[in-house]
Design a protein around this motif. Sequence first.
Motif, PDB file in Angstrom:
ATOM      1  N   ASP A  53       0.810  -1.219   0.000  1.00  0.00           N
ATOM      2  CA  ASP A  53       0.000   0.000   0.000  1.00  0.00           C
ATOM      3  C   ASP A  53       0.841   1.266   0.000  1.00  0.00           C
ATOM      4  O   ASP A  53       0.376   2.320  -0.419  1.00  0.00           O
ATOM      5  N   PHE A  54       2.065   1.175   0.469  1.00  0.00           N
ATOM      6  CA  PHE A  54       2.959   2.331   0.472  1.00  0.00           C
ATOM      7  C   PHE A  54       4.401   1.861   0.583  1.00  0.00           C
ATOM      8  O   PHE A  54       4.662   0.727   0.986  1.00  0.00           O
ATOM      9  N   PHE A  55       5.312   2.749   0.200  1.00  0.00           N
ATOM     10  CA  PHE A  55       6.752   2.501   0.280  1.00  0.00           C
ATOM     11  C   PHE A  55       7.385   3.559   1.184  1.00  0.00           C
ATOM     12  O   PHE A  55       6.968   4.709   1.171  1.00  0.00           O
ATOM     13  N   SER A  56       8.417   3.155   1.883  1.00  0.00           N
ATOM     14  CA  SER A  56       9.298   4.103   2.560  1.00  0.00           C
ATOM     15  C   SER A  56      10.718   3.741   2.147  1.00  0.00           C
ATOM     16  O   SER A  56      11.201   2.655   2.463  1.00  0.00           O
ATOM     17  N   VAL A  57      11.344   4.635   1.406  1.00  0.00           N
ATOM     18  CA  VAL A  57      12.706   4.388   0.935  1.00  0.00           C
ATOM     19  C   VAL A  57      13.665   4.686   2.078  1.00  0.00           C
ATOM     20  O   VAL A  57      13.779   5.829   2.511  1.00  0.00           O
ATOM     21  N   GLY A  58      14.327   3.654   2.564  1.00  0.00           N
ATOM     22  CA  GLY A  58      15.319   3.804   3.628  1.00  0.00           C
ATOM     23  C   GLY A  58      16.663   4.109   2.991  1.00  0.00           C
ATOM     24  O   GLY A  58      17.394   3.202   2.604  1.00  0.00           O
ATOM     25  N   THR A  59      16.964   5.393   2.857  1.00  0.00           N
ATOM     26  CA  THR A  59      18.130   5.792   2.060  1.00  0.00           C
ATOM     27  C   THR A  59      19.467   5.402   2.680  1.00  0.00           C
ATOM     28  O   THR A  59      20.443   5.232   1.943  1.00  0.00           O
ATOM     29  N   ASN A  60      19.537   5.254   3.984  1.00  0.00           N
ATOM     30  CA  ASN A  60      20.818   4.847   4.570  1.00  0.00           C
ATOM     31  C   ASN A  60      21.188   3.439   4.112  1.00  0.00           C
ATOM     32  O   ASN A  60      22.304   3.199   3.646  1.00  0.00           O
ATOM     33  N   ASP A  61      20.251   2.508   4.236  1.00  0.00           N
ATOM     34  CA  ASP A  61      20.522   1.138   3.788  1.00  0.00           C
ATOM     35  C   ASP A  61      20.598   1.063   2.264  1.00  0.00           C
ATOM     36  O   ASP A  61      21.480   0.391   1.724  1.00  0.00           O
ATOM     37  N   LEU A  62      19.693   1.752   1.566  1.00  0.00           N
ATOM     38  CA  LEU A  62      19.722   1.701   0.104  1.00  0.00           C
ATOM     39  C   LEU A  62      21.060   2.211  -0.431  1.00  0.00           C
ATOM     40  O   LEU A  62      21.623   1.633  -1.368  1.00  0.00           O
ATOM     41  N   THR A  63      21.586   3.246   0.174  1.00  0.00           N
ATOM     42  CA  THR A  63      22.906   3.766  -0.226  1.00  0.00           C
ATOM     43  C   THR A  63      23.986   2.710   0.002  1.00  0.00           C
ATOM     44  O   THR A  63      24.808   2.452  -0.883  1.00  0.00           O
ATOM     45  N   GLN A  64      23.979   2.125   1.181  1.00  0.00           N
ATOM     46  CA  GLN A  64      24.996   1.120   1.507  1.00  0.00           C
ATOM     47  C   GLN A  64      24.955  -0.047   0.528  1.00  0.00           C
ATOM     48  O   GLN A  64      26.001  -0.474   0.031  1.00  0.00           O
ATOM     49  N   TYR A  65      23.772  -0.552   0.231  1.00  0.00           N
ATOM     50  CA  TYR A  65      23.675  -1.737  -0.627  1.00  0.00           C
ATOM     51  C   TYR A  65      23.844  -1.403  -2.108  1.00  0.00           C
ATOM     52  O   TYR A  65      24.383  -2.202  -2.859  1.00  0.00           O
ATOM     53  N   THR A  66      23.425  -0.228  -2.523  1.00  0.00           N
ATOM     54  CA  THR A  66      23.610   0.168  -3.919  1.00  0.00           C
ATOM     55  C   THR A  66      25.085   0.361  -4.231  1.00  0.00           C
ATOM     56  O   THR A  66      25.566  -0.052  -5.288  1.00  0.00           O
ATOM     57  N   LEU A  67      25.800   0.977  -3.309  1.00  0.00           N
ATOM     58  CA  LEU A  67      27.207   1.292  -3.536  1.00  0.00           C
ATOM     59  C   LEU A  67      28.152   0.222  -2.991  1.00  0.00           C
ATOM     60  O   LEU A  67      29.368   0.349  -3.143  1.00  0.00           O
ATOM     61  N   ALA A  68      27.605  -0.826  -2.366  1.00  0.00           N
ATOM     62  CA  ALA A  68      28.405  -1.905  -1.787  1.00  0.00           C
ATOM     63  C   ALA A  68      29.485  -1.351  -0.859  1.00  0.00           C
ATOM     64  O   ALA A  68      30.660  -1.686  -0.957  1.00  0.00           O
TER      65      ALA A  68
END
Length: 183
Positions: A53-68
């Motif tokens: 129903d909704f998303f919350s983008v957790g940018t701290n984790d997303l940054t870590q995993y996107t950039l390895a």
Amino acid sequence: MFPMITTLEDLRSAKAILEQERIALAVAPIPVGIMVEVPSVAMLAEQFAREADFFSVGTNDLTQYTLAVDRGHPDLAKTADPLNPAVLAMIGRAVEGAHKHNTWVGVCGGIASDPIAAPILLGLGVDELSGSLPSLPRVKAAIREQSLSTCQALAQKALLASTADEVRALLFQHKQVLYKKQP
């Protein structure tokens, strides 16, 4: 809201458990959201939006995993920058997929409290920012002083940048131009 969802199977399993408990407790249906914290969810956002129903983008984790990058490592943490164009592209992809199914997207993490980054997030189509209370007045002011079309153009330029430093330079230049236009 379910954290660290990585596959549709994770989401479906968590929703099934929640539904069993909801029925056992005889309560009304509960809106179910997910944290978008891993690239797999951002890349398949349209599919996840059919079931959340909704998303919350957790940018701290997303940054870590996107950039390895281990953001806790003393030598590497400085490279875990949410203004990296790859991270911004992941946020944009999540928003685009979610909005195809009228699923709203919030952003949390350090970038949501950053008045410099707020116009880019707005330009990417983010519906809500969840930042720290002390940052609220500065973030609101940063958003109020420019149009949505300006924010969208700024976001598109940021996505074309090569590095987080280039995005920061773009934001600095944008801010200089913005303040020259004001009386």
